[in-house]
Design an enzyme around this catalytic site. Structure first.
Site, PDB file in Angstrom:
ATOM      1  N   CYS A 150      -4.973   0.923   4.488  1.00 27.08           N
ATOM      2  CA  CYS A 150      -3.740   1.830   4.271  1.00 27.08           C
ATOM      3  C   CYS A 150      -2.827   0.455   4.937  1.00 27.08           C
ATOM      4  O   CYS A 150      -2.375  -0.246   4.924  1.00 27.08           O
ATOM      5  CB  CYS A 150      -3.603   2.603   3.882  1.00 27.08           C
ATOM      6  N   HIS A 172      -8.435   3.302  -0.114  1.00 24.48           N
ATOM      7  CA  HIS A 172      -9.077   4.624   0.957  1.00 24.48           C
ATOM      8  C   HIS A 172     -10.362   4.681   1.067  1.00 24.48           C
ATOM      9  O   HIS A 172     -10.815   6.027   0.131  1.00 24.48           O
ATOM     10  CB  HIS A 172      -8.665   6.070   0.772  1.00 24.48           C
ATOM     11  N   GLU A 198     -12.429   5.888   2.377  1.00 22.14           N
ATOM     12  CA  GLU A 198     -13.084   7.150   3.126  1.00 22.14           C
ATOM     13  C   GLU A 198     -12.961   8.501   2.157  1.00 22.14           C
ATOM     14  O   GLU A 198     -14.034   9.226   1.977  1.00 22.14           O
ATOM     15  CB  GLU A 198     -12.520   8.208   4.654  1.00 22.14           C
TER      16      GLU A 198
END
Ligand code: GLN
Length: 546
Positions: free
Chosen positions: A384, A510, A512
């Site tokens: 990001c 993202h 994650e």
């Protein structure tokens, strides 16, 4: 399988930060591993409508679901443990409850009536708790109530639990109370009094705990369990010890050893069997028995707080286990990185991740860090804001556009290589207005990411307002930074990579958020692998020198 959904409420006593989320997720894992369809919900007693507007210093990372809810970080644990997506319905705050009741009042739904905490707010809470259950998708819904019993903010929630247990019937709704049994080193003793008091506080609101989960640093002896059972009105087998663990991923097994799943199922009148957690255990084994070690730098501005980058840290644990390597994370504050010390700070690392973030603070350090890893062939993953910094660095130092910037930090720049997304330009409200949730992304043939994902098209979760400015795409690509992932509808650049570099990838989304124990994220797995290779190369080069 049962036809009625069963509810488990998890409350907390004595102090916050006892890890209700991990206990809830661990229990859910054990139930899921016995064939039950389980989900977990978090009720947060604060007045913000969602945690999206909260600074990570206040509440840790803001987690994002597939459907674009900005939520508490505990939902991340739920997904990582259960490997099932959560949604808007899985996180409810007091702000949301009141917002919805007030909207109903304005629409005239309570016409003629005085709107009150009981029954209107509590009804709204009860409805929100049962949304997931009524969907027919779950046999068991675990509802974690944020905060600590006795807090003014928690009262309506505890009252809703009291009513719900009454409505649902005894074996359809149970309460697990998580408490602390502190060890007083001066006295050399474990103390039960705080637990007794918090169970009493819960009872004052008309809620009797069915099960106590006791956080402790030392093993609870039998007499102490008996004492807790006696004073707190629970069966002895319902006093569960939750001893400090070296990793949160041990907690499901610790709870299994204590029989938490069994006593829960017994109270809910459901069959229990032996949970199938072989795959989970394989992961834990690999996590605990790495064959080598690497160090990855996490560069951000909230690095002093563990919870700020929770999902990133967990994704590294999953990817480390997959590669059988221990990933040591070195947190580096971007504010203190500059051209002069960048080598000293990053020179020894095997990989560098530049973290997501907002605002001006620490961005120069991020740009210096990207320059260093780009020029020194160190594996790089930008997420990001980290990706946006990579684009700025490349524009400044490779293309020579010295004033290249993001309009987030420099609204007046003549070269906005990162700019506000078109549909963001008219938005003034801050809450829930970013580009959020899962969006599709097509991967370019021949790119690294296409190889890593082994797919032509993917979806990933987002949380941003700014984007790669398409006007600079041709120039940037011609100089060697390729846009290898694009949104199929808008052409928004989701991924950049430098083909010349051994491993340099920046992503607008993202990754994650989607990494789980059962499904470590391919991008993190590949990044860790690249860092491991880099580490090996470095080692063999020094060996050759000697
Ligand atoms: N601040 C940047 C944006 O809004 C990046 C956001 C992020 O890193 N999550 O686009």
């Amino acid at each position: 399988m049962s036809t009625t959904t069963k509810y488990i409420f998890v409350t907390g006593g004595v102090t916050s930060s006892l890890g209700k989320g991990i206990i809830a997720a661990s229990l859910a894992k054990l139930l899921q591993a016995q064939g039950y369809r389980v989900t977990i919900q978090k009720l947060d007693p604060y007045i913000n409508v969602d945690p999206g507007t909260l600074n990570p210093y206040e509440h840790g990372e803001c987690y994002v679901t597939e459907d674009g809810a900005e939520t508490d970080l505990d939902l991340g644990h739920y997904e990582r443990f259960l490997n099932r997506p959560t949604s808007q319905a899985n996180n409810v705050t007091t702000g949301r409850i009141y917002q919805s009741v007030i909207q109903k009042e304005r629409r005239g739904e309570f016409l003629g009536k005085t709107v009150q905490v009981v029954p209107h707010i509590t009804d709204e809470i009860k409805e929100r708790v049962q949304i997931l259950g009524k969907s027919g998708e779950y046999d068991i819904v675990i509802t974690e109530i944020g905060g600590t019993v006795g807090d003014i903010e928690s009262l309506p929630y505890i009252e809703a639990v009291r009513q719900l247990r009454w409505d649902l019937g005894e074996d359809n709704g149970i309460v697990i109370h998580l408490t602390l049994v502190p060890f007083l080193s001066a006295a050399g003793e474990l103390k039960t009094k705080p637990t007794q008091h918090s169970v009493k506080t819960l009872m004052e609101s008309g809620v009797q705990a069915d099960i106590l989960v006791c956080r402790t640093e030392h093993t609870l002896p039998k007499e102490l369990r008996r004492k807790l059972a006696l004073f707190c009105n629970v069966k002895e087998n319902a006093v569960i010890q939750s001893i400090d663990a070296s990793t949160i991923y041990d907690v499901p097994n610790l709870m299994l050893d204590e029989g938490l799943d069994k006593v829960v199922l017994e109270k809910l009148n459901l069959k229990s069997s032996s949970p199938d957690i072989d795959r989970w255990n394989q992961f834990v084994h690999r996590h605990k028995n790495p064959k080598s070690e690497i160090t990855i730098g996490l560069i951000g501005k909230y690095v002093e707080l563990q919870d700020s980058y929770k999902s990133i840290l967990e994704a590294f644990i999953h990817a480390g286990a997959e590669n059988e390597v221990k990933v040591k994370i070195e947190s580096i504050h971007s504010e203190y990185i500059n051209e002069d010390n960048v080598e000293l700070k990053l020179g020894h690392l095997d990989g560098v991740l530049v973290a997501p973030g907002f605002g001006e603070r620490g961005i120069d350090g991020k740009i210096d860090a990207v320059k260093y890893v780009r020029e020194n062939d160190i594996p790089f993953l930008g997420i990001c804001l980290g990706m946006q910094m990579a684009v700025i660095e490349f524009s400044r130092n490779v293309l020579g556009i010295k004033d290249a910037a993001s309009t987030e930090m420099n609204p007046e720049t003549a070269n906005p290589v990162i700019g506000l997304m078109e549909d963001q330009k008219t938005i003034t409200d801050k809450g829930g207005t970013m580009r959020l949730g899962a969006w599709a992304c097509d991967l370019k043939l021949g790119s690294k990411v296409r190889d890593i994902y082994k797919a032509e098209s993917i979806t990933e979760r987002h949380r941003h307002r700014y984007e790669f400015n398409g006007a600079y795409k041709e120039q940037i690509e011609a100089a060697g930074m390729k846009a290898t992932g694009l949104n199929p509808d808008t052409g928004l650049v989701e991924i950049v990579e430098i083909s010349e570099h051994p491993w340099f990838i920046g992503v607008q989304y993202h990754p994650e958020y989607k990494s789980t124990v059962a499904n470590p994220h391919p991008l993190f797995v590949a990044f860790v692998k690249a860092s491991l290779n880099y580490n090996r190369k470095k080692k063999s080069a020094t060996m050759a020198q000697n």
